[in-house]
Design a protein around this motif. Structure first.
Motif, PDB file in Angstrom:
ATOM      1  N   GLY A 179       5.722  14.768   3.320  1.00 23.51           N
ATOM      2  CA  GLY A 179       6.315  13.748   2.458  1.00 23.51           C
ATOM      3  C   GLY A 179       7.516  14.316   1.743  1.00 23.51           C
ATOM      4  O   GLY A 179       8.614  14.345   2.287  1.00 23.51           O
ATOM      5  N   PHE A 180       7.301  14.831   0.543  1.00 25.09           N
ATOM      6  CA  PHE A 180       8.427  15.332  -0.243  1.00 25.09           C
ATOM      7  C   PHE A 180       9.166  16.460   0.474  1.00 25.09           C
ATOM      8  O   PHE A 180      10.376  16.394   0.695  1.00 25.09           O
ATOM      9  N   VAL A 204       0.845  -1.191   0.000  1.00 22.87           N
ATOM     10  CA  VAL A 204       0.000   0.000   0.000  1.00 22.87           C
ATOM     11  C   VAL A 204       0.882   1.244   0.000  1.00 22.87           C
ATOM     12  O   VAL A 204       1.773   1.380   0.841  1.00 22.87           O
ATOM     13  N   VAL A 205       0.623   2.135  -0.931  1.00 19.06           N
ATOM     14  CA  VAL A 205       1.175   3.491  -0.891  1.00 19.06           C
ATOM     15  C   VAL A 205      -0.010   4.417  -0.666  1.00 19.06           C
ATOM     16  O   VAL A 205      -1.001   4.366  -1.398  1.00 19.06           O
ATOM     17  N   TYR A 251       3.335   2.598   3.047  1.00 17.17           N
ATOM     18  CA  TYR A 251       4.160   3.801   3.052  1.00 17.17           C
ATOM     19  C   TYR A 251       3.283   5.025   2.853  1.00 17.17           C
ATOM     20  O   TYR A 251       2.475   5.074   1.932  1.00 17.17           O
ATOM     21  N   SER A 252       3.434   6.022   3.741  1.00 14.40           N
ATOM     22  CA  SER A 252       2.749   7.305   3.593  1.00 14.40           C
ATOM     23  C   SER A 252       3.654   8.299   2.891  1.00 14.40           C
ATOM     24  O   SER A 252       4.822   8.459   3.284  1.00 14.40           O
ATOM     25  N   THR A 253       3.122   8.985   1.887  1.00 11.98           N
ATOM     26  CA  THR A 253       3.908  10.008   1.202  1.00 11.98           C
ATOM     27  C   THR A 253       2.975  11.010   0.544  1.00 11.98           C
ATOM     28  O   THR A 253       1.758  10.931   0.643  1.00 11.98           O
ATOM     29  N   GLY A 259      -1.798  10.490   6.165  1.00 13.53           N
ATOM     30  CA  GLY A 259      -0.589  10.796   6.923  1.00 13.53           C
ATOM     31  C   GLY A 259      -0.365   9.958   8.163  1.00 13.53           C
ATOM     32  O   GLY A 259       0.395  10.363   9.040  1.00 13.53           O
ATOM     33  N   ASP A 260      -0.973   8.781   8.238  1.00 13.24           N
ATOM     34  CA  ASP A 260      -0.949   8.003   9.476  1.00 13.24           C
ATOM     35  C   ASP A 260       0.329   7.209   9.707  1.00 13.24           C
ATOM     36  O   ASP A 260       0.545   6.699  10.806  1.00 13.24           O
TER      37      ASP A 260
END
Length: 345
Positions: free
Chosen positions: A136-137, A96-97, A129-131, A101-102
């Motif tokens: 994120g960036f 999962v992407v 992964y949260s992005t 924001g968890d």
């Protein structure tokens, strides 16, 4: 990207719709499923919803059917996070992407929730992964290399600027965000929401770089317009809220060592000139033995802005699919994943 990855797109809102189109057009990704929350969208071809040619993939709200669909990755972009749903997807072997924001900082998660997610990852040999663009960036993928130039760290400050003058969304701006009304106490729920995502993301950076943080502080401020201003959504009267700022600070004693400030405004003519509002984008300042001052803006015409901004968040998630699919099982972070490189050809 040496192989194709089978992808299920989960939701088709502002960000999800852009991700759906990016998956369809990506040379290394194959769309195999599409979840939608709206009954009006269920049954439609994914290409219709994405504005492309028909894809032969029909949108559905049937979670069971999609859990049973063979796939390498789910792009999870629904409104709100359903942990039960995520656990089912992960346990079924799907990575999962997510732009939720968890999962930026596993150590900050509720221990029971983290244990459930990790157990599902182990059961399915999968990762999550949260992005996104922010957080994120700008809080991880960009700041990690910036700090790689330093050997002494004093403070990192990220200012995000969002000019909402051209946004024709009266309900969002006036009724939800609270512009154009008399300044009052800042809504603590809004502060807590921003703190949850950004403190977690910055805490990941702190752990990776060995920056000691004793506690996280957050507060909101309002600034009043100094003149009547007409924006796309309506009128901001002088003396009413024209700009807002939320500050998240990682504190070391009485000193901030990591800081994120969300500067949202409908006018720059405000009674707080010390805010130094700039055009939409980011300013990242590194203070230490190798000081840096980095400015990022978006050279996009106002009339094209609404079509441009979803890609800032959606595209990084799409580009992360290969790295997450190839990663060890568990909750992954920017700090432990390989560099995410867009495959453009």
């Amino acid at each position: 990207m040496g192989k194709h990855y089978r992808v299920i797109q989960w939701a088709t809102g502002n960000i999800g719709g852009r991700a759906l189109r990016a998956v369809i057009e990506h040379p290394g990704l194959d769309l195999v499923g599409l979840w939608v929350s709206s009954a009006a969208k269920a049954g439609q071809d994914a290409g219709t919803l994405a504005g492309t040619a028909p894809q032969g993939i029909v949108a559905t709200s049937d979670v069971d059917a999609l859990v049973a669909t063979p796939a390498d990755c789910v792009l999870y972009m629904r409104q709100g996070t359903d942990m039960d749903e995520l656990c089912r997807l992960l346990a079924s072997g799907k990575n999962v992407v997510t732009t939720r924001g968890d999962f930026h900082h596993p150590a900050s998660m509720d221990p029971d929730v983290r244990a459930r997610i990790e157990a599902a990852c182990q059961a399915g040999n999968s990762s999550i992964y949260s992005t996104g663009s922010s957080p994120g960036f700008v809080t991880e993928a960009l700041t990690i290399p910036l700090l790689s130039l330093s050997r002494r760290h004093d403070c990192l400050t990220i200012d995000e600027f969002a000019d909402m003058e051209s946004r024709d969304s009266p309900d969002l701006l006036f009724n939800i965000m609270g512009y154009g009304v008399a300044p009052t106490a800042f809504d603590q729920r809004k502060v807590d929401y921003v703190k949850h995502d950004f403190a977690g993301s910055l805490a990941q950076l702190a752990d990776a770089a060995g920056i000691a943080v004793d506690r996280w502080e957050a507060f909101g401020e309002m600034a009043a317009a100094t003149r009547n201003v007409t924006i796309a959504a309506g009128t901001i009267a002088a003396g009413t809220v024209g700009a807002q700022r939320i500050t998240i600070s990682g504190m070391q004693g009485d000193k901030a060592v990591l800081r994120f400030r969300a500067n949202w405004y409908c006018t720059r003519d405000i009674d707080r000139p010390d805010w130094e509002l700039r055009e939409s984008g980011w300013r990242i300042r590194v203070e230490g033995d190798t000081p840096l001052d980095v400015h990022i803006t978006f050279p996009v015409a106002p009339e094209d802005y609404a079509a441009f901004t979803p890609g800032l968040t959606a595209h990084r998630a799409v580009n992360a699919i290969a790295a997450v699919c190839d990663a060890p099982p568990g909750i992954r972070t920017t700090a432990d994943l390989p560099q995410i490189i867009a495959q453009l050809g």
